[in-house]
Design a protein around this motif. Structure first.
Motif, PDB file in Angstrom:
ATOM      1  N   LEU A   3     -67.147 -81.755  40.780  1.00 59.28           N
ATOM      2  CA  LEU A   3     -66.576 -83.095  40.651  1.00 59.28           C
ATOM      3  C   LEU A   3     -67.631 -84.174  40.908  1.00 59.28           C
ATOM      4  N   ALA A   4     -68.528 -83.930  41.856  1.00 58.59           N
ATOM      5  CA  ALA A   4     -69.583 -84.907  42.145  1.00 58.59           C
ATOM      6  C   ALA A   4     -70.499 -85.087  40.935  1.00 58.59           C
ATOM      7  N   LEU A   5     -70.823 -83.997  40.247  1.00 55.27           N
ATOM      8  CA  LEU A   5     -71.671 -84.093  39.058  1.00 55.27           C
ATOM      9  C   LEU A   5     -70.966 -84.833  37.923  1.00 55.27           C
ATOM     10  N   ILE A   6     -69.667 -84.587  37.738  1.00 58.10           N
ATOM     11  CA  ILE A   6     -68.924 -85.302  36.696  1.00 58.10           C
ATOM     12  C   ILE A   6     -68.921 -86.802  36.984  1.00 58.10           C
ATOM     13  N   ALA A   7     -68.654 -87.176  38.226  1.00 53.79           N
ATOM     14  CA  ALA A   7     -68.655 -88.595  38.590  1.00 53.79           C
ATOM     15  C   ALA A   7     -70.024 -89.215  38.370  1.00 53.79           C
ATOM     16  N   ALA A   8     -71.085 -88.475  38.702  1.00 51.92           N
ATOM     17  CA  ALA A   8     -72.443 -88.996  38.509  1.00 51.92           C
ATOM     18  C   ALA A   8     -72.755 -89.174  37.023  1.00 51.92           C
ATOM     19  N   GLY A   9     -72.327 -88.216  36.193  1.00 55.19           N
ATOM     20  CA  GLY A   9     -72.571 -88.336  34.756  1.00 55.19           C
ATOM     21  C   GLY A   9     -71.847 -89.528  34.150  1.00 55.19           C
ATOM     22  N   LEU A  10     -70.588 -89.741  34.543  1.00 57.09           N
ATOM     23  CA  LEU A  10     -69.845 -90.886  34.031  1.00 57.09           C
ATOM     24  C   LEU A  10     -70.443 -92.200  34.527  1.00 57.09           C
ATOM     25  N   ALA A  11     -70.912 -92.230  35.775  1.00 55.78           N
ATOM     26  CA  ALA A  11     -71.555 -93.429  36.292  1.00 55.78           C
ATOM     27  C   ALA A  11     -72.835 -93.737  35.517  1.00 55.78           C
ATOM     28  N   ALA A  12     -73.567 -92.690  35.128  1.00 53.88           N
ATOM     29  CA  ALA A  12     -74.771 -92.896  34.320  1.00 53.88           C
ATOM     30  C   ALA A  12     -74.428 -93.447  32.944  1.00 53.88           C
TER      31      ALA A  12
END
Length: 465
Positions: free
Chosen positions: A318-327
């Protein structure tokens, strides 16, 4: 094939509109006519699988889906295509509702189940991404009809394979759970709810249409819950939600899918409308996500889940998904795919490949053989509600932001990009909320280690000596 069909139509919509004469206002129903019955019938179809046998329901759904695909392909007018898409959505719901339940029943051992759910998650998530690539290729080369015709031979082979390979099941019998009133209440609530959500793009969230139908859908859903608490043979036994992990996983999944939909839908629009990619380049641009999902779901996630537990795998996913969307929320107007888009897509694929198998494992962790079908249907229902809600909310926010900028004199490309950036950031926030819930609600223990065999014990003793 069933999941792919929810996205394969998207890139073919302009060709379908030109070929059949759809009006701009009715064109969206080529997608919605599939989504409404798909989201509304999952729970009922899952329970039918428990009652009459999941193999029978699975094959029946495949047959309906395949026949409806043929009718879609030969459609010569909008009414025929929309009616065929509605039937196709029914077949897709019936097929999908029992699939995860069959996986859980066929693979009872934790390690085998983790691997099987990894394969299931890969097929499910990759289907949505591959739909863009396949839809673009078929539409550009041989015509939009073939996005439907291609299902016919695949569906026929799948029906024959399922008939020969899957073991027969009798089910618990219709007398053990024929809750007709409950079935009518939940199906009406879900179909009306999905319809209300998808119509917000045209009606608005604060319109009388949306508020009145949303209130009716909620009232029907509440009546269904009350009915299930009192019925002697409920359609959805409420004991399914007694597990903290199961209830939490389903809510977390809905939020994650809602946030992830800002990528699945709006990233495609950014590539096409801002970076001017055609359908084929768009599909190829999204393809790295499918590759990453496949690598994680098939190879690494099952081993990590078996070793460390589902919760420990879910959190970094979930942390990686949030980081990708933030990027993605920082993409520029004159952006470069290699510099601005691809670095955001890779953590999305890796995160989804970790999170989806972990969530599916948690959601099915308390399912018994008698309830696996309805639990599987519930998992798929939460996905559909999350995707419909995410698409409606995020696209509405993006369009409102773009319209406001265009009204202020901003040129189209910067206005579109700013709207997409806002939606990506909101999607990242939704996934961040799901991460917070996962960290605080879930208490999935680390799986017990496999007992050592006699040979392994002897080897260990010899090594000690």
């Amino acid at each position: 094939m069933v999941i792919l069909d929810g996205t394969i139509v998207s890139v073919a919509l302009p060709s379908i509109q030109h070929g059949l004469g759809f009006s701009p206002s009715s064109l969206a129903w080529v997608v919605n006519a599939y989504l409404v019955p798909f989201g509304g019938l999952l729970l009922l179809a899952g329970r039918l699988g428990d009652l009459v046998g999941r193999k029978r329901v699975f094959i029946a759904g495949l047959g309906v889906f395949t026949a409806a695909s043929l009718l879609c392909g030969v459609s010569q007018d909008p009414a025929t295509l929309l009616a065929s898409r509605f039937v196709q959505g029914i077949g897709g719901a019936v097929t999908s509702a029992v699939t995860l339940g069959m996986v859980v029943t066929l693979f009872p051992q934790p390690r085998e189940r983790a691997r099987a759910i990894g394969v299931y998650s890969f097929v499910q998530s990759a289907g949505g991404s591959l739909g863009l690539l396949v839809g673009g290729a078929l539409t550009q080369t041989i015509g939009w009809h073939w996005i439907f015709f291609v299902n016919v031979p695949i569906g026929a082979v799948a029906v024959l394979a399922a008939w020969r390979v899957l073991a027969p099941e009798q089910g618990v019998g219709l007398g053990r759970g024929t809750d007709v009133l409950g079935a009518l209440l939940v199906t009406s609530a879900l179909m009306l709810g999905v319809y209300t959500i998808v119509e917000t793009a045209d009606r608005g969230w604060a319109s009388a249409h949306t508020l009145s139908r949303g209130a009716v859908a909620l009232a029907l859903l509440l009546a269904f819950v009350v009915r299930q608490a009192k019925a002697s043979h409920p359609l959805l036994p409420l004991r399914v939600f007694r597990s903290r992990d199961v209830a939490g996983a389903m809510g977390i999944q809905a939020l994650m899918v809602a946030g992830m939909f800002s990528f699945q839908f709006l990233c495609v629009l950014y590539l096409q409308k801002v970076l001017h990619f055609d359908e084929m380049r768009t599909g190829l641009g999204i393809f790295p996500v499918s590759v990453a999902i496949g690598a994680l779901s098939l190879a690494l996630s099952p081993r990590l889940i078996a070793r460390f537990g589902s919760r420990a795998v879910l959190l970094p996913g979930l942390a990686l998904i949030a980081a990708g969307l933030a990027a993605l929320g920082r993409v520029p107007v004159g952006g470069s795919y290699a510099v601005d888009v691809l670095p955001a897509l890779l953590p999305l694929g890796v995160g989804f490949g970790l999170a989806m198998p972990a969530l599916a494992t948690l959601a099915m962790s308390a399912a018994t053989p008698q309830d696996s079908g309805i639990t599987s249907g519930m998992v798929n229902t939460m996905q559909q509600i999350g995707s419909a809600f995410g698409l409606a909310v995020l696209s509405t926010l993006a369009n409102a932001r773009t319209d406001a900028l265009l009204g202020g004199g901003t040129s189209p490309a910067p206005a579109l990009t700013d709207g997409y950036r806002l939606a990506f950031r909101i999607g990242a926030c939704l996934v961040a909320v799901s991460l917070l819930l996962a960290a605080t609600l879930l208490r999935s223990p680390v799986p017990a280690r496999r007992p050592r065999t006699v040979g392994e014990v002897s080897a260990a003793e010899n090594a000690a000596r």
